[in-house]
Design an enzyme around this catalytic site. Structure first.
Site, PDB file in Angstrom:
ATOM      1  CG  HIS A   1      -7.629  -3.588  -2.143  1.00  0.00           C
ATOM      2  ND1 HIS A   1      -8.247  -2.362  -1.984  1.00  0.00           N
ATOM      3  CD2 HIS A   1      -6.596  -3.603  -1.244  1.00  0.00           C
ATOM      4  CE1 HIS A   1      -7.609  -1.672  -1.046  1.00  0.00           C
ATOM      5  NE2 HIS A   1      -6.608  -2.390  -0.587  1.00  0.00           N
TER       6      HIS A   1
ATOM      7  CB  CYS B   1      -5.562   0.713   1.430  1.00  0.00           C
ATOM      8  SG  CYS B   1      -4.033  -0.058   0.877  1.00  0.00           S
TER       9      CYS B   1
END
Lengths: 384, 384
Positions: A332, A82
């Site tokens: 996200h 991430c």
């Protein structure tokens, strides 16, 4: 000095009509239009993407982008879970330190909603250790352990967590590109179903599609022609154990602390100098830990800070956090997130943050985390 | 100037008793021992790996390596299909241009033999375009098309291809770490089964496990303490279309030509200055094309060059190619390959190439290709 001269983001959300590379193409075209640059002005590209391999069996995206754009320049694919986007910014900044008169396109993208929840969850779990994967720990599970320890140690409760979601959804309501643009209440968060105790659905960032691009340059001719510019003062990265069990405690993220310390030191700034920050709120607990690890408050005080909505837009605070809506409300799309954070800081520092412009902001910070803290990148920017 | 001060390679082969990170650990420990350095001397790590995500659901390997080594330094995972290792070398070289007094560990690894041939073949096909994957084109299929066009256009035959395999297996027989250490004959190549006409089993590099590490530095104190040093004069990368159908012709790899041209230019050298080269012979046809694209002979003359065994060790030629055995005989653990190439050139330039030491070599070249030429890296090194 490395200048940021332009930014483009696609809408974040469930973009079923678009493929990964449709999104990449949109954001690259968008940032070239925004900066009035031609692809020939770009010397090198960094591409941040996490899941193209595991979800779509697409690696070697450098060559795919070469084909899309008709260029032969170096294209580097960056993967650090991430934190892929933040790491791409970090690498691009380092690259420009080694090459004068150069212009770099940094693009991040992720396509996550074309798959079953099981497939996407399994893909995301690739950022955890093999042992964590085998024991069935997903990322909500890992962060729920951090949340449990934090709430217990510092005597907070689920309302504390929920206040982060409420603030970031409010910010999302001010951002046309956010995946979630609806205001929510503490009760709505508390009434939403459990994902992993104490985290509820509304404590978690969504699964998202999206792509963002920024252009960084140290080419004075191009800087002179640019209308909206901010500068990167420092971009620093740190790593840590992939496994939570190998950490000394569970109430801080050492990689964030180390990257922040290096980034403050390199920029000559302190936490109190920062007016706006995009921090990695993949779960509400993560924003609370980030407040402490980035030095915005003391250990254990993050819960108090967020409960008072001290970092909410429009409340007159000295530090406003996640004006984009954060990962929590803006969405996200993993590879894009770290680019969006720098892009949002750019919009703020250049006065382009429509509806949510923080006044008089001189210094901004972007904070991107991989996995449960195995990687962290902290980038500090300034207006001219 | 960037110095190479050490190299370690695991054996390449079917290493079923070792995991991906067992191999990584062995090669990192090995290169630290070879250089008498401590992990604390390392400022940053570049890790090249292609298939950890698609085959093992392991991404975020930066954090895994942080855990293995107990460090918090920046660790960058690099993926550019079969050029991952070369790209890592390229990025590390660029990194050292931006940071003085720094020391970089570049490690590459791949674990490919724990899976069924179908799984590994599917994973490798992730380096091809979606359309190529959907039409069932594997990499032997893609390179067989290049071979067909080349043989037809320049009037060569399968014996021409086979001579590359014969040479590289001979070189492999001189390399204790090679996967294949047996000498083979033209007839054995021709008698082996077809994989994709005109390519036979023995025209193809094997599926391999392995890991390699090199240490690059510009820290004069560390250089002063090193026993065996060579220098990187230039490392350049170029990209091209991921799809073969979008190339102008099928008898050259433009990314190799561009990267080579830039690398010669940056080093001030010409092809005739190079004494040893490790080139990307994933299939026999690839070495022939590389001879031409790297400027070692004219277009169409590569077949003649290899048929005469002009680049074979012990024949007194001015240029010896793939002394390690190449991908063909030494093996092709994808992420490790580009590091091994630079490592082999390092061994040659520092006089450590046991059994296969080329005399009086001053300049060496490493050539690493991703997919069917969507990426290429050319790195030129010199002895001191």
């Amino acid at each position: 000095m490395v200048s940021v001269i332009g930014y483009y983001t696609t809408k974040f959300g469930e973009l079923w009509e678009k493929s990964l590379f449709n999104l990449v193409e949109e954001s690259i075209t968008g940032v070239l239009n925004n900066t009035s640059l031609d692809i020939k002005d770009i010397d090198v590209i960094f591409f941040a993407n996490m899941l193209g391999g595991v979800l779509e069996n697409n690696l070697h995206s450098a060559a795919k982008i070469s084909e899309l754009l008709g260029v032969h320049i170096p294209i580097y694919r960056v993967e650090s879970a991430c934190a892929s986007g933040g790491v791409a910014i970090n690498m691009a900044t380092n690259y420009l330190k080694s090459k004068s008169n150069s212009t770099v396109l940094v693009v991040g993208a992720e396509k996550m909603t074309d798959f079953s929840p099981e497939e996407t969850t399994l893909g995301l779990s690739s950022a955890a250790s093999g042992e964590e994967q085998q024991s069935g720990l997903t990322f909500p599970g890992l962060y729920s352990m951090l949340a449990q320890v934090y709430l217990l140690k510092y005597r907070y409760n689920q309302k504390t967590l929920a206040s982060v979601a409420v603030k970031n959804h409010y910010h999302g309501s001010l951002n046309n590109n956010a995946q979630h643009q609806k205001i929510i209440t503490i009760d709505q968060v508390l009434d939403s179903p459990y994902i992993a105790d104490p985290l509820k659905v509304l404590d978690c960032s969504p699964v998202s599609d999206g792509s963002c691009s920024v252009i960084l340059t140290n080419n004075q001719k191009i800087i002179n022609k640019s209308n909206s510019i901010c500068q990167i003062l420092s971009s620093e990265m740190a790593t840590d154990t992939i496994s939570l069990k190998n950490r000394k405690n569970l109430v801080s993220i050492p990689s964030t602390q180390i990257a922040a310390s290096k980034s403050y030191s390199a920029s000559g700034l302190k936490p109190k100098d920062i007016s706006i920050a995009e921090v990695h709120d993949c779960f509400t607990i993560a924003e609370i830990l980030a407040m402490e690890d980035l030095g915005f408050c003391r250990q254990g005080q993050g819960g108090k800070l967020v409960s008072k909505y001290a970092t909410m837009f429009g409340r007159g605070g000295k530090l406003i956090v996640n004006t984009s809506g954060g990962l929590k409300a803006a969405g996200h799309p993993v590879g894009a997130t770290g680019i969006k954070q720098v892009g949002e800081v750019y919009l703020q520092l250049t006065g382009q943050a429509v509806n949510r412009q923080v006044r008089n902001c001189k210094y901004g910070l972007a904070h991107n985390v991989g996995g449960s803290g195995g990687t962290a990148v902290v980038t500090i920017l300034t207006s001219l």
